[in-house]
Design a protein around this motif. Structure first.
Motif, PDB file in Angstrom:
ATOM      1  N   ARG A  74       0.815  -1.205   0.000  1.00  0.00           N
ATOM      2  CA  ARG A  74       0.000   0.000   0.000  1.00  0.00           C
ATOM      3  C   ARG A  74       0.845   1.249   0.000  1.00  0.00           C
ATOM      4  O   ARG A  74       0.517   2.246  -0.650  1.00  0.00           O
ATOM      5  N   ALA A  75       1.959   1.205   0.736  1.00  0.00           N
ATOM      6  CA  ALA A  75       2.849   2.371   0.750  1.00  0.00           C
ATOM      7  C   ALA A  75       3.394   2.622  -0.649  1.00  0.00           C
ATOM      8  O   ALA A  75       3.360   3.755  -1.143  1.00  0.00           O
ATOM      9  N   ALA A  76       3.865   1.550  -1.295  1.00  0.00           N
ATOM     10  CA  ALA A  76       4.380   1.702  -2.651  1.00  0.00           C
ATOM     11  C   ALA A  76       3.296   2.218  -3.583  1.00  0.00           C
ATOM     12  O   ALA A  76       3.546   3.043  -4.464  1.00  0.00           O
ATOM     13  N   ASP A  77       2.077   1.749  -3.348  1.00  0.00           N
ATOM     14  CA  ASP A  77       0.980   2.182  -4.200  1.00  0.00           C
ATOM     15  C   ASP A  77       0.645   3.658  -3.973  1.00  0.00           C
ATOM     16  O   ASP A  77       0.294   4.370  -4.911  1.00  0.00           O
ATOM     17  N   ASP A  78       0.754   4.111  -2.731  1.00  0.00           N
ATOM     18  CA  ASP A  78       0.588   5.539  -2.457  1.00  0.00           C
ATOM     19  C   ASP A  78       1.532   6.358  -3.326  1.00  0.00           C
ATOM     20  O   ASP A  78       1.136   7.349  -3.949  1.00  0.00           O
ATOM     21  N   VAL A  79       2.781   5.919  -3.345  1.00  0.00           N
ATOM     22  CA  VAL A  79       3.789   6.657  -4.102  1.00  0.00           C
ATOM     23  C   VAL A  79       3.437   6.631  -5.585  1.00  0.00           C
ATOM     24  O   VAL A  79       3.488   7.657  -6.269  1.00  0.00           O
ATOM     25  N   ARG A  80       3.066   5.451  -6.064  1.00  0.00           N
ATOM     26  CA  ARG A  80       2.712   5.351  -7.475  1.00  0.00           C
ATOM     27  C   ARG A  80       1.563   6.279  -7.818  1.00  0.00           C
ATOM     28  O   ARG A  80       1.599   7.011  -8.810  1.00  0.00           O
TER      29      ARG A  80
END
Lengths: 236, 236
Positions: A74-80
């Motif tokens: 989810r964190a990586a997806d936030d960044v994306r």
DNA sequence: GATATGACGATTTTTCAAAATTCGTCAACT
DNA sequence: AGTTGACGAATTTTGAAAAATCGTCATATC
């Protein structure tokens, strides 16, 4: 007919149940810590039988591993998503700011980076090496993109910049919570301004933000897909 | 006469014995960790009775506290000496490099900053707040000096630079030991080059290195004296 | 017949009291 | 005066019994 609709909906419902279990596990984990959460707790709180939990994960460790894996995802997806929404945020210092907030906003992730024993239990001793390597590779690829566009200082090798960036980033995450001001946004800004001067070059006026952001989003997408597959998680 | 020479030498001998005890304690501490070192071990290894150890420190905790205090002292003194020897090293990035090496070269100090539980025992829970404040104040004073000479970026407040510097520094210390290259000198250089770009301005050609270094040495001297007094340690 | 469940044996953790170790003191010794 | 190690108090370790938890699977449900 009823059979056909059931066959169609079933994987969907399975995924929903898996998600609900992870929700419950995450909630209990943040509140009571690794050691104090039992499989019966999770099953009970989720309103299902314990055996059902084991239909999704083979062991307790794998269940809690999946909780953390989803948080990382989810964190990586936030960044994306941030990058998709604003391609101008593809420079390293914005990347750092967004990632910092994505982590600090999630107690489980902060705990993971801080090595919180209470939260992690025996998961401490088995950091997901494969995932760490994927993330390091993604960062390396991203830094390569930035370097191609001359957006990084050129008196340091890519690996050196990666190491220094990583150390700085983790230093800020660790300092969060033990510093004078612990307003996450202020800390994130301070990190961004530190990273900007430490590692970036002035962007040229004709920088193709769009394509750079798109390439970075692609890298992040690949990372997220790989993480998801490795963790056996559905979309979301 | 023999009485007078004895009265003269006695404090000297006392100090030497205290130093020997600290040597032994430090040695045993690094080798076996806080919990596995007993007062009998220390006394035995030092070749004296246990009661004698208690003539110097009231409790076990205070003895081990003094061990760490002396290490901190020595690290600060390393920095001071380096600055005395080469006044051109008074810029922040050199300060960072020297301090980094002074810490990483001392296993007990690395352990202290890494929060090593095996090494620290219950000392973890009682960090020396007073000393930490003195060190923070010294850093603040030093940064003030640098700022007066326009040696720091001027788009950030002193406190912000202090926080960011501290976070970066600790990030590098923590990364040491868990990074690709763990050659301390290389890491120290990388830290120096990161700090230089992140926080410094180009020094003016007429910078009075001598007086700046002298002022910094004075700050460090005051810090060391205060630490020494607080810890009840003699010179060395 | 596929899915879900909780009772159950196996394993792990907790408890708790006895045994052992260690701390810090102080009367005795040099 | 300065030093010591034997001693009582306090803490830690040990180990075995009790309790809790894990993961399985025969049974139940639709």
């Amino acid at each position: 007919m009823s059979a056909s609709t059931e066959r169609l909906r079933e994987p969907q419902q399975r995924a929903e149940r898996a998600a609900r279990i992870l929700d419950v596990a995450a909630e209990l984990l943040t509140r009571h810590g690794y050691r104090r959460v039992t499989m019966d707790d999770v099953a009970g709180e989720a309103g299902i039988g314990k055996g059902t939990v084991y239909l999704h994960w083979k062991t307790r460790e794998q269940l809690f591993g999946a909780v953390f894996a989803r948080e990382v995802l989810r964190a990586a997806d936030d960044v994306r998503q941030a990058l998709q929404q604003d391609p101008r945020a593809c420079l390293l210092h914005d990347f750092a700011r967004v990632y910092f907030l994505a982590i600090v906003d999630r107690p489980l992730l902060s705990g993971l980076l801080l090595g919180d024993l209470h939260l992690l239990g025996k998961l401490t001793s088995s950091p997901d090496t494969a995932r760490d390597e994927r993330h390091a590779a993604m960062l390396h690829g991203y830094l390569g993109l930035l370097a191609e566009h001359r957006l990084l200082r050129d008196d340091l090798g890519l690996d050196e910049i990666g190491d220094a960036y990583q150390a700085t980033f983790e230093g800020f995450v660790r300092a969060q919570g033990s510093s004078s001001t612990d307003d996450p946004k202020r800390r994130a800004d301070l990190l961004a301004r530190t990273v900007q001067r430490a590692f970036e070059n002035e962007p040229p006026p004709d920088l193709p933000f769009q394509s750079l952001a798109a390439a970075t989003v692609a890298l992040l997408g690949d990372l997220i897909d790989a993480d998801r597959t490795a963790a056996g998680l559905p979309e979301n």
